[in-house]
Design an enzyme around this catalytic site. Structure first.
Site, mmCIF file in Angstrom:
data_model
loop_
_atom_site.group_PDB
_atom_site.id
_atom_site.type_symbol
_atom_site.label_atom_id
_atom_site.label_comp_id
_atom_site.label_asym_id
_atom_site.label_seq_id
_atom_site.Cartn_x
_atom_site.Cartn_y
_atom_site.Cartn_z
ATOM 1 N N LYS A 252 0.851 -1.199 0.000
ATOM 2 C CA LYS A 252 0.000 0.000 0.000
ATOM 3 C C LYS A 252 0.884 1.246 0.000
ATOM 4 C CE LYS A 252 -3.111 2.631 3.035
ATOM 5 N NZ LYS A 252 -3.745 2.688 4.377
ATOM 6 N N ASP A 257 -2.704 10.602 3.222
ATOM 7 C CA ASP A 257 -4.102 10.214 3.406
ATOM 8 C C ASP A 257 -4.835 11.277 4.212
ATOM 9 O OD1 ASP A 257 -6.508 8.948 3.610
ATOM 10 O OD2 ASP A 257 -5.847 7.447 5.076
ATOM 11 N N LYS A 264 -10.106 13.442 7.787
ATOM 12 C CA LYS A 264 -9.569 13.195 9.117
ATOM 13 C C LYS A 264 -9.571 14.488 9.940
ATOM 14 C CE LYS A 264 -6.444 9.478 7.606
ATOM 15 N NZ LYS A 264 -6.977 8.360 8.409
ATOM 16 N N ASP A 275 1.549 6.663 5.379
ATOM 17 C CA ASP A 275 0.585 5.663 4.922
ATOM 18 C C ASP A 275 1.069 4.895 3.698
ATOM 19 O OD1 ASP A 275 -1.735 4.405 5.656
ATOM 20 O OD2 ASP A 275 -3.067 5.726 4.536
ATOM 21 N N ASP A 334 -12.275 7.075 3.860
ATOM 22 C CA ASP A 334 -11.045 6.891 4.628
ATOM 23 C C ASP A 334 -10.685 5.414 4.783
ATOM 24 O OD1 ASP A 334 -8.815 7.773 5.992
ATOM 25 O OD2 ASP A 334 -9.826 7.912 7.930
ATOM 26 N N GLU A 336 -9.519 3.604 2.250
ATOM 27 C CA GLU A 336 -9.039 3.602 0.865
ATOM 28 C C GLU A 336 -7.955 2.564 0.599
ATOM 29 O OE1 GLU A 336 -5.711 5.067 2.815
ATOM 30 O OE2 GLU A 336 -7.798 5.613 3.173
ATOM 31 N N ARG A 338 -7.613 -0.546 1.418
ATOM 32 C CA ARG A 338 -8.124 -1.851 0.986
ATOM 33 C C ARG A 338 -8.587 -1.814 -0.469
ATOM 34 N NH1 ARG A 338 -12.539 -1.605 5.680
ATOM 35 N NH2 ARG A 338 -10.727 -0.572 6.589
#
EC number: 3.4.11.1
Length: 491
Positions: A252, A257, A264, A275, A334, A336, A338
């Site tokens: 990933k 993010d 957030k 991230d 949020d 994202e 996956r």
């Protein structure tokens, strides 16, 4: 720039002020005699053999013990460990080393590591990760020559060369994680991957921007389309004719993010530059393995996006079509990571024909509640693979704990009335949140049917304080090292 060099046996260091750090378990140190090359490097700080023997007999079993006005330190590593810890106790080395402030005019940091063969890799990795690479302080980055001289009868010169490369991979992983997104854009992370691909003689595939949508990468494209630089999918391939194993490392790579439209908070968003820790760790694990004669086909698949806000960003209630052909109702912008990994693992299965797929991600904040801040959380359809990665975690110091694999019990938590699935559960769920997130990824490859699949959530262990830890390369080098030419990885 600080350089870390691992050497087989005690050797001389360069000119200039040298800080000496002696490291070892007390059970090993008590058998060290004050003579030969060790005496040559230590006698500035320890007067004679009697002083050495007296000190070793009296010091505690663990801790840091300053010597000679803190120009030298003796670090004793605990011999005992609990069942859930690594027997190497590598984390104690990092804990003791990190607070050390080397004198301003120090040129060399000379480690003398006394260790048994099974402990060497994790101890070296723990030392290496204390020397961070990224800084934009105007005072500049201190340039130190760091030599880790390993005293271990079984260690080979090839082991030492590998450990030097592994140290660099650990530190490079941390550097990428520490680099902010205004510098490490999606384009910049693609460039980093291409650089590794060129250095390893790999086949390089880059799919970027609108090409992703045309090729069907709905997860990666739709998450990344609102970013200031285009999303990308990068594959590095080390192809070996006649391979019996085809292994994919999927990472990933969310360079930042914001949470998307479900944004957030002011305290939840800082440090989201990290991230992309899964992609960084997989990229550098790939580099370390391929450099040392990996005998099977190996791929690194990096899913690279910035999850940002714009008029074209994913919205709650949107339905997107994934590379697998499955449809997803987005109820959480949020969640994202996956989405992009689902495209990555499907590509690994269907296009690369991988027989084993690993995906690694800073995926869920809930991971820390499941396995703590030091252990990654692993979910797999293969019990043997679960045991193997837990064992590799203990050997490498990149610790791993298992989480539940029960798609028949928990995948219903993502049920949608208008699409094949939702991307998260915003209410009460039967499954642990981290496991449900992993199952979303697995759903796009039949939960690993017909192959071995392992999902690793490293949201907590990828970082410590304000820094990345470099989690990943040591773990996967240990797990897959039997396919390399490195003697210590074959034990």
């Amino acid at each position: 720039m600080t350089q870390v060099l691992v050497r087989n046996g005690i050797q001389a260091v360069g000119d200039g002020l040298t800080s000496l750090i002696i490291v070892g378990k007390k059970s090993v140190l008590k058998n060290v005699t004050f003579e030969g090359k060790f005496k040559e490097v230590a006698q500035k700080f320890v007067t004679d053999g009697d002083s050495w023997n007296s000190m070793i007999s009296r010091i505690p079993a663990s801790g840091r013990h300053p010597l000679h006005y803190e120009l030298a330190h003796l670090i004793t590593v605990p011999d005992a460990s609990s069942r859930g810890n690594t027997p190497t106790n590598a984390h104690s080395i990092y804990k003791e080393l990190k607070p050390i402030n080397y004198p301003e005019d120090t040129k060399n940091v000379h480690f003398v590591l006394f260790a048994e063969y099974p402990d060497v890799l994790s101890h070296v990795a723990a030392i290496a990760r204390t020397f961070c690479k990224f800084s934009m302080k105007t005072s500049g980055i201190r340039e130190l020559n760091v030599n880790i001289d390993v005293v271990c009868d079984k260690l080979t010169n090839e082991d030492a060369v590998f450990l030097t490369d592994l140290s660099e991979s650990v530190r490079e992983t941390a550097r990428l994680i520490d680099t902010p997104a205004n510098i490490l854009t999606t384009d910049a992370l693609v460039d980093e991957a291409v650089k590794v691909g060129n250095a390893t003689g790999s086949k390089i595939t880059v799919i970027r921007g609108e090409e992703l949508l045309k090729a069907g990468f709905g997860g990666i494209y739709h998450v990344g389309k609102a970013g200031p630089t285009p999303p990308a999918f990068v594959v590095l391939s080390h192809e070996v004719p006649g391979s019996t194993e085809h292994i994919a490392l999927v990472g990933k790579g969310v360079v930042y993010d914001t949470g998307g439209l479900q944004i957030k908070t002011k305290t939840g968003m800082p440090n989201m530059k990290r991230d992309m820790g899964g992609a960084a760790g997989m990229l550098e694990a790939y580099s370390a393995l391929v450099k040392h004669g990996f005998s099977q086909t190996l791929h690194a698949c990096l899913c690279i996006v910035e999850n940002n806000v714009s008029p074209i960003a994913n919205k709650p209630d949107d339905i997107i079509k994934m590379l697998s052909g499955k449809t997803v109702e987005i109820n959480n912008t949020d969640a994202e990571g996956r989405l992009i990994l689902a495209d990555g693992v499907f590509y690994a299965k269907e296009t690369l024909k991988a027989t084993t797929i690993f995906d690694m991600a800073t995926l869920t904040g809930a991971q820390a509640w499941l396995s703590g801040r030091l252990h990654g959380a692993a979910m797999t359809n293969d019990e043997q693979l679960e045991n193997e990665i837990i064992k590799a975690g203990k050997a490498s110091g990149d610790l791993v704990a298992p989480m539940l694999f029960a798609p028949d019990l928990f995948f219903g938590d993502l049920k949608s009335s208008i699409a094949d699935m939702k991307n998260s559960n915003l209410g009460k769920m039967d499954g642990p949140p981290s496991a449900v997130a992993g199952l979303f990824i697995g759903a796009h490859i039949g939960f690993g049917e017909g192959l071995r699949w392992l999902h690793l959530d490293i949201a907590a262990p990828a970082e410590v304080g304000d820094r990345g830890t470099g989690y990943g390369p040591a773990l996967f080098s240990t797990l897959l090292g039997k396919y390399t030419s490195v003697p210590m990885l074959k034990q």
